[in-house]
Design an enzyme around this catalytic site. Structure first.
Site, PDB file in Angstrom:
ATOM      1  N   VAL A   1     -12.720  -5.777   1.692  1.00  0.00           N
ATOM      2  CA  VAL A   1     -12.376  -4.082   1.844  1.00  0.00           C
ATOM      3  C   VAL A   1     -11.487  -4.234   3.094  1.00  0.00           C
ATOM      4  CG1 VAL A   1     -13.010  -1.873   2.302  1.00  0.00           C
ATOM      5  CG2 VAL A   1     -14.262  -3.261   0.746  1.00  0.00           C
TER       6      VAL A   1
ATOM      7  N   THR B   1       0.788  -1.189  -0.026  1.00  0.00           N
ATOM      8  CA  THR B   1      -0.005   0.182  -0.011  1.00  0.00           C
ATOM      9  C   THR B   1       0.814   1.304  -0.011  1.00  0.00           C
ATOM     10  OG1 THR B   1      -1.664  -1.162   1.006  1.00  0.00           O
ATOM     11  CG2 THR B   1      -1.487   1.208   1.528  1.00  0.00           C
TER      12      THR B   1
ATOM     13  N   THR C   1      -1.586  -5.617   7.767  1.00  0.00           N
ATOM     14  CA  THR C   1      -2.871  -6.253   7.948  1.00  0.00           C
ATOM     15  C   THR C   1      -4.102  -5.692   8.074  1.00  0.00           C
ATOM     16  OG1 THR C   1      -2.148  -6.920   9.892  1.00  0.00           O
ATOM     17  CG2 THR C   1      -1.813  -8.521   8.259  1.00  0.00           C
ATOM     18  N   GLY C   2      -4.950  -5.292   6.857  1.00  0.00           N
ATOM     19  CA  GLY C   2      -6.159  -4.205   7.299  1.00  0.00           C
ATOM     20  C   GLY C   2      -7.250  -4.775   8.163  1.00  0.00           C
TER      21      GLY C   2
END
Ligand code: ASP
Length: 346
Positions: free
Chosen positions: A243, A214, A267-268
């Site tokens: 998402v 990202t 790690t979203g």
């Protein structure tokens, strides 16, 4: 004549005042298992070049009295246009072999924000996030609606094929072979570590191959306003429709003039559960923590949830800090007219 001279003196004073004001931009291009042994000298040079270009683009905006919002967009766009980063052109693939991108932006002046999730045809997702903030009544738009909105706003729309790159495709095949949901710049972890993380609530094998490509930027302009932006392709082999934290205001992105601007990578799922970006701002605001301490502590929380990653944080004096729980993080800072600094390893 006297009035004219007074006018000139005032303009000169104002110009000098603007020149004296601090301005800064800091960026990241993801964190993960980035070490001297995993990165070839050629590849390292390529990363350094794009990171420097991104810093210069943002700095140019700020030096010319531009806004921190314009600066973070300029910097993020350069990384989105590069295949090296997991955002825009270099976005990773979903399990289904598609590219679904997320992005968000926040204005520290009044906490305005905009975000898009799951877009597949918008060339620069960060511009779509900006348009949602500036041109809609909403904060977040997803999927088809977000794409149509971006198109209506005159943003560049591309064939999904634009996002196809051999390297990302190979990454997907490898991740599928190992049945892993893979993050962007990482190496396999020990099975015991994965099991430990799963106990803590990590999603399946997310922790196995952590590469977080990202991109993000935080900036302070001469008017004293902070801004933050984050853009991503998410995780390799993620389910379509998944998402992450990057488009979630408070999780992957935060900016408020009263505290700090933050952009995260990692790690979203755990950054969402840790409300990581806002947690950092809150620690600064309510606890009086230093940005470094706040960032380190917020990442301890993310770690306790089974996550890994990094953050960039900028305060209103133009002081930038980095924190990450991975081996490395592509990052850089440009403060005022000083030479930009690009760092990769610990
Ligand atoms: N945070 C991103 C996500 O979970 C991944 C990354 O940082 O590369 O979607």
């Amino acid at each position: 004549m006297k009035r004219f001279v007074a006018f000139l003196a005032m303009t000169a004073a104002l110009t000098t005042a603007a020149q004296d004001k601090p301005f800064a931009i800091a960026i990241h291009g993801g964190s993960g298992t980035i070490t001297r042994t995993t990165l070839s000298p050629e590849r390292e040079a390529a990363y350094r070049t794009v990171l420097t270009e991104a810093l210069e683009a943002g700095r140019k905006v700020l030096a010319a009295n531009g806004t921190s919002l314009d600066a973070v967009v300029a910097a993020v766009k350069i990384m989105e246009d590069s295949p090296l980063f997991n955002a825009g052109k270099g976005a990773v693939f979903t399990h289904e072999g598609t590219n679904e991108m997320d992005a968000s932006i926040m204005d520290g002046n009044g906490r305005r924000a905009g975000a898009v999730a799951g877009v597949t045809v918008v060339k620069n997702p960060i511009e779509a996030a900006r348009a949602v903030m500036d041109k809609s009544r909403h904060v977040m738009m997803a999927g088809k609606g977000a794409e149509l909105f971006a198109k209506d706003q005159g943003l560049a729309i591309v064939d999904p094929k634009y996002f196809w790159t051999q390297e990302r495709w190979d990454q997907l095949q490898k991740a599928k072979e190992r049945d892993r949901i893979q993050l962007d710049h990482d190496a396999p972890r020990k099975t015991s570590e994965v099991a430990e993380n799963e106990k803590l609530g990590a999603v399946g094998a997310v922790a196995e191959d952590e590469k977080f490509g990202t991109v993000g930027a935080v900036a302070l302009d001469k008017a004293g306003n902070l801004a933050a932006a984050t853009s991503t392709g998410g995780l390799t082999n993620k389910r379509f429709g998944r998402v992450g934290d990057s488009p979630i205001v408070g999780a992957g992105t935060w900016a408020e003039n009263e505290s700090v601007a933050v952009s995260a990578t990692g790690t979203g799922e755990m950054f969402i559960r840790g409300v990581a970006a806002y947690d950092i701002a809150a620690r600064v605001k309510y606890k009086g923590a230093s940005p470094q301490q706040a960032a380190d502590d917020a990442l301890v929380t993310v770690k306790s949830l089974g996550g890994r990653g990094g953050v960039i944080v900028l305060d209103r004096t133009g002081h930038a800090v980095f924190s990450f729980t991975t081996e490395g993080m592509y990052r850089g800072v440009a403060k005022g007219e000083a030479k930009p600094e690009v760092l990769i390893y610990r």
